[in-house]
Scaffold this active site. Structure first.
Site, PDB file in Angstrom:
ATOM      1  N   TYR A  58       0.719  -1.049  -0.151  1.00 43.05           N
ATOM      2  CA  TYR A  58       0.079  -0.071  -0.035  1.00 43.05           C
ATOM      3  C   TYR A  58       0.839   0.961   0.114  1.00 43.05           C
ATOM      4  O   TYR A  58       1.769   1.377   0.799  1.00 43.05           O
ATOM      5  CB  TYR A  58      -1.039   0.080   1.318  1.00 43.05           C
ATOM      6  CG  TYR A  58      -1.752   1.391   1.171  1.00 43.05           C
ATOM      7  CD1 TYR A  58      -2.780   1.716   0.549  1.00 43.05           C
ATOM      8  CD2 TYR A  58      -1.275   2.205   2.195  1.00 43.05           C
ATOM      9  CE1 TYR A  58      -3.289   2.997   0.570  1.00 43.05           C
ATOM     10  CE2 TYR A  58      -1.946   3.679   2.441  1.00 43.05           C
ATOM     11  CZ  TYR A  58      -2.875   3.873   1.548  1.00 43.05           C
ATOM     12  OH  TYR A  58      -3.621   4.949   1.744  1.00 43.05           O
ATOM     13  N   HIS A  88      -5.575  15.927  -4.762  1.00 40.81           N
ATOM     14  CA  HIS A  88      -5.761  16.325  -3.192  1.00 40.81           C
ATOM     15  C   HIS A  88      -5.663  17.906  -2.900  1.00 40.81           C
ATOM     16  O   HIS A  88      -5.835  18.421  -1.765  1.00 40.81           O
ATOM     17  CB  HIS A  88      -4.677  15.474  -2.369  1.00 40.81           C
ATOM     18  CG  HIS A  88      -5.168  13.979  -2.203  1.00 40.81           C
ATOM     19  ND1 HIS A  88      -5.476  13.122  -3.222  1.00 40.81           N
ATOM     20  CD2 HIS A  88      -5.271  13.469  -1.190  1.00 40.81           C
ATOM     21  CE1 HIS A  88      -5.685  12.034  -2.814  1.00 40.81           C
ATOM     22  NE2 HIS A  88      -5.801  11.955  -1.375  1.00 40.81           N
ATOM     23  N   ASN A 200       0.514  12.514   3.638  1.00 44.48           N
ATOM     24  CA  ASN A 200       0.188  12.292   4.921  1.00 44.48           C
ATOM     25  C   ASN A 200       0.871  12.917   5.925  1.00 44.48           C
ATOM     26  O   ASN A 200       1.891  13.359   5.925  1.00 44.48           O
ATOM     27  CB  ASN A 200       0.504  10.727   4.941  1.00 44.48           C
ATOM     28  CG  ASN A 200      -0.842   9.663   4.930  1.00 44.48           C
ATOM     29  OD1 ASN A 200      -0.695   8.698   4.987  1.00 44.48           O
ATOM     30  ND2 ASN A 200      -1.748  10.348   4.250  1.00 44.48           N
ATOM     31  N   TYR A 284     -13.245  36.605  43.667  1.00 43.54           N
ATOM     32  CA  TYR A 284     -12.701  35.572  43.085  1.00 43.54           C
ATOM     33  C   TYR A 284     -11.756  35.863  41.971  1.00 43.54           C
ATOM     34  O   TYR A 284     -10.463  35.294  41.853  1.00 43.54           O
ATOM     35  CB  TYR A 284     -13.654  34.576  42.583  1.00 43.54           C
ATOM     36  CG  TYR A 284     -14.165  33.669  43.697  1.00 43.54           C
ATOM     37  CD1 TYR A 284     -14.157  34.267  44.984  1.00 43.54           C
ATOM     38  CD2 TYR A 284     -15.381  33.034  43.311  1.00 43.54           C
ATOM     39  CE1 TYR A 284     -14.902  33.422  46.121  1.00 43.54           C
ATOM     40  CE2 TYR A 284     -15.958  32.168  44.266  1.00 43.54           C
ATOM     41  CZ  TYR A 284     -15.824  32.531  45.607  1.00 43.54           C
ATOM     42  OH  TYR A 284     -16.423  31.740  46.475  1.00 43.54           O
ATOM     43  N   ARG A 287      -8.772  36.977  44.026  1.00 47.90           N
ATOM     44  CA  ARG A 287      -8.186  35.914  44.885  1.00 47.90           C
ATOM     45  C   ARG A 287      -7.835  34.850  44.653  1.00 47.90           C
ATOM     46  O   ARG A 287      -7.026  34.325  45.094  1.00 47.90           O
ATOM     47  CB  ARG A 287      -9.129  36.037  46.133  1.00 47.90           C
ATOM     48  CG  ARG A 287      -8.915  35.413  47.516  1.00 47.90           C
ATOM     49  CD  ARG A 287     -10.137  34.903  48.286  1.00 47.90           C
ATOM     50  NE  ARG A 287     -11.424  35.430  47.935  1.00 47.90           N
ATOM     51  CZ  ARG A 287     -12.296  35.042  48.708  1.00 47.90           C
ATOM     52  NH1 ARG A 287     -12.423  33.718  49.225  1.00 47.90           N
ATOM     53  NH2 ARG A 287     -13.621  35.656  48.457  1.00 47.90           N
ATOM     54  N   PHE A 333      -1.445   9.091  10.993  1.00 48.96           N
ATOM     55  CA  PHE A 333      -1.838  10.385  10.499  1.00 48.96           C
ATOM     56  C   PHE A 333      -3.082  10.925  11.045  1.00 48.96           C
ATOM     57  O   PHE A 333      -3.526  12.004  11.094  1.00 48.96           O
ATOM     58  CB  PHE A 333      -2.326  10.188   9.010  1.00 48.96           C
ATOM     59  CG  PHE A 333      -3.096   8.898   8.922  1.00 48.96           C
ATOM     60  CD1 PHE A 333      -4.524   9.134   9.533  1.00 48.96           C
ATOM     61  CD2 PHE A 333      -2.641   7.899   8.309  1.00 48.96           C
ATOM     62  CE1 PHE A 333      -5.066   7.820   9.255  1.00 48.96           C
ATOM     63  CE2 PHE A 333      -3.609   6.512   8.051  1.00 48.96           C
ATOM     64  CZ  PHE A 333      -4.710   6.748   8.539  1.00 48.96           C
ATOM     65  N   GLU A 418     -12.546   6.244   5.837  1.00 51.93           N
ATOM     66  CA  GLU A 418     -12.040   7.092   7.011  1.00 51.93           C
ATOM     67  C   GLU A 418     -13.187   7.572   7.782  1.00 51.93           C
ATOM     68  O   GLU A 418     -13.447   8.318   7.519  1.00 51.93           O
ATOM     69  CB  GLU A 418     -11.035   8.340   6.177  1.00 51.93           C
ATOM     70  CG  GLU A 418     -10.076   7.638   5.299  1.00 51.93           C
ATOM     71  CD  GLU A 418      -9.625   8.716   4.319  1.00 51.93           C
ATOM     72  OE1 GLU A 418     -10.127   9.886   4.374  1.00 51.93           O
ATOM     73  OE2 GLU A 418      -8.686   8.006   3.671  1.00 51.93           O
TER      74      GLU A 418
END
Length: 514
Positions: A58, A88, A200, A284, A287, A333, A418
């Protein structure tokens, strides 16, 4: 190439936060530690052996994502990698600024140099040459879900190496091929796995989160100083900062913040002037500064540890393990660690602004502060800081919405291959707006606190805080009567995101202590 920048040697796996901060601020030129070369070359040899043997692995000779079962012929491998980058490159929106892009490039160089990516040294050297020449890829800010890595933005980075797309040099946008010429780099024909190794990874999410960390440290420091100034302005009690209180609880950030505020107030004549007033119950927001800001500091420190690891990580897929000749597909990734880190930075930044806005409101309330209403003489004809507090409230409220965690969201992609993603890229990107807002809030508080301290003259605060007071007065004048305050607020926003705080504070910050 600037001769004023120092040369920084990147040792993959052990680059410090301090170095990453220098990269962010543009103060360094990069070189790869020669000790990393052998690991890069071994990984490349493993990939070349797989191609030569015709093994199907792959990312080397298959399709990607849902198309992983499709085997690609050897004579189409270069086309496969080029098509991957082109297909992409689908980002949208404003281009990431150069400071973030520097971190993206540096962390990608580090990742590829870990010796698990199988790329040629030429790819790494090209990125270093472009970085050192100030040639920055134009990377759109939107389009990544933080798994499988920051695919779209990293594709836009990779376009530059092919001579495609655009780059930015000294703020001017140029075709990538011209930027390559400036750096003396030739367009690359990508080898097996190189396109996937470039695309990636979590480098964009990590770079954005590191920006959030570095800017978050600045607003933390400014918020702590502003809080000390406000305590002086209302003549608040220093007893809640007694170290014994905080040691009894044991929270590290709280202990450190109390000690830092005590150091800021050392030798204050304002503190001495009301030493026996019996005041022990401040609101507060005064403090509980150690408890609130200490928890924020703990969050920043935890995020810093995560992000330093991630900036040094091999986060592409699959990974090459040359010792056994294996290429193993996994999920480094997935940017979930970055998403969580970004979310806790967001919580800290929001709270720094929230408590600061409350101290500002306290300063303007004459019944609580003992100061003139809205910190101005002749109230009524003058509104003083009334509407400046409205601006601070608007920004603090906006941060509440922005602080909603990004990591709890997920939408499946790639035909459900995915099916769970991190949303780290957005989680980290929104930190820029949040830090902008909080810098303005703490800046307005500090301006108001300086105004309040003036009503106690001739009493003086501590030497450290008087120095801070002088810096504020160089930026904005005492508000004698109403004037246009927007320019003053912008000056104080810049104060709120500046560096150079007293050492008692700087030593608390994770990237300063690295």
């Amino acid at each position: 190439m600037s001769t004023q920048k120092k040369l920084c040697s990147l040792t993959p796996g052990s680059v410090s936060l301090a170095t990453l901060r220098e990269i962010y601020h543009g103060n360094v030129l990069l070189r790869l530690d020669p000790g990393a070369v052998a690991a890069v070359e071994r990984a490349l040899g493993t990939v070349e052996a797989i191609v030569a043997h015709g093994d199907v692995v792959y990312g080397i000779n298959t399709g990607f994502g849902k198309l992983a079962q499709t085997t690609i012929a050897t004579d189409h491998l270069a086309e496969l990698q080029r098509n991957l980058v082109l297909s992409h490159s689908v980002g949208l929106g404003e281009a990431l600024p150069d400071d973030v892009v520097r971190l993206v490039m540096a962390s990608k160089i580090i990742s590829l140099s870990r010796g698990h990516s199988g790329v040629r040294l030429l790819v790494i050297d090209s990125l270093i040459a472009l970085f050192n020449s100030g040639v920055m890829p134009v990377i759109p800010e939107k389009g990544s879900v933080g798994a499988s890595g920051d695919l779209a933005p990293l594709a836009h980075l990779s376009l530059m190496l092919l001579g495609e797309g655009n780059v930015r040099v000294n703020g001017e946008q140029l075709p990538a091929v011209e930027g390559l010429k400036l750096a003396g780099v030739k367009p690359l024909v990508l080898g097996p796995k190189e396109g996937l190794a470039l695309l990636n990874g979590t480098q964009v999410s990590t770079a954005l989160a590191l920006r959030g960390l570095f800017e978050g440290e600045k607003v933390f420091a400014a918020g702590l100083v502003a809080g000390a100034l406000s305590l002086e302005a209302i003549k608040g009690s220093v007893k809640p900062f007694d170290a014994r209180i905080h040691l009894a609880r044991g929270q590290a950030g709280q202990i450190d913040v109390a000690a830092a505020v005590t150091a800021l107030l050392a030798d204050s004549k304002i503190v001495d002037s009301h030493a026996h007033c019996g005041r022990v119950q401040d609101p507060y927001s005064i403090r509980c500064v150690p408890q609130v800001m200490g928890a924020c500091l703990d969050n920043l420190r935890h995020a810093a540890r995560v992000l330093q690891i991630e900036a040094n990580a091999a986060s592409d897929n699959p990974l090459v393990f040359s010792d056994t000749g294996e290429v193993i597909s996994g999920g480094n990734f997935h940017a979930e660690p970055v998403a969580f880190a970004a979310d806790i930075i967001a919580l800290a930044v929001a709270e720094i602004g929230a408590i600061s806005e409350r101290r500002l409101a306290l300063l303007l309330d004459t019944g609580l502060s003992g100061l003139p209403p809205f910190l101005v003489k002749e109230g009524g004809i003058n509104s003083g800081f009334m509407i400046a507090q409205v601006t601070a409230a608007a920004l603090a409220s906006e941060n509440k919405s922005l602080a909603h965690p990004g990591s709890v969201d997920s939408l499946p992609t790639s035909a459900n291959q995915e099916d769970h993603v991190s949303m780290a890229t957005y989680a980290a990107r929104r930190l820029g707006s949040m830090c902008f807002n909080t810098a303005a809030v703490v800046g307005i508080e500090a301006m108001a606190a300086a105004q309040g301290i003036e009503f106690h003259r001739p009493l003086r605060s501590s030497p450290l805080l008087e120095k801070v007071f002088g810096d504020i007065r160089e930026r904005v004048a005492f508000l004698e009567k109403d004037r246009l305050l927007a320019p003053d607020i912008e000056q104080m926003r810049l104060w709120g995101c500046s560096d150079g705080w007293p050492e008692a504070i700087m030593k608390l910050l994770p990237s300063s202590a690295a």
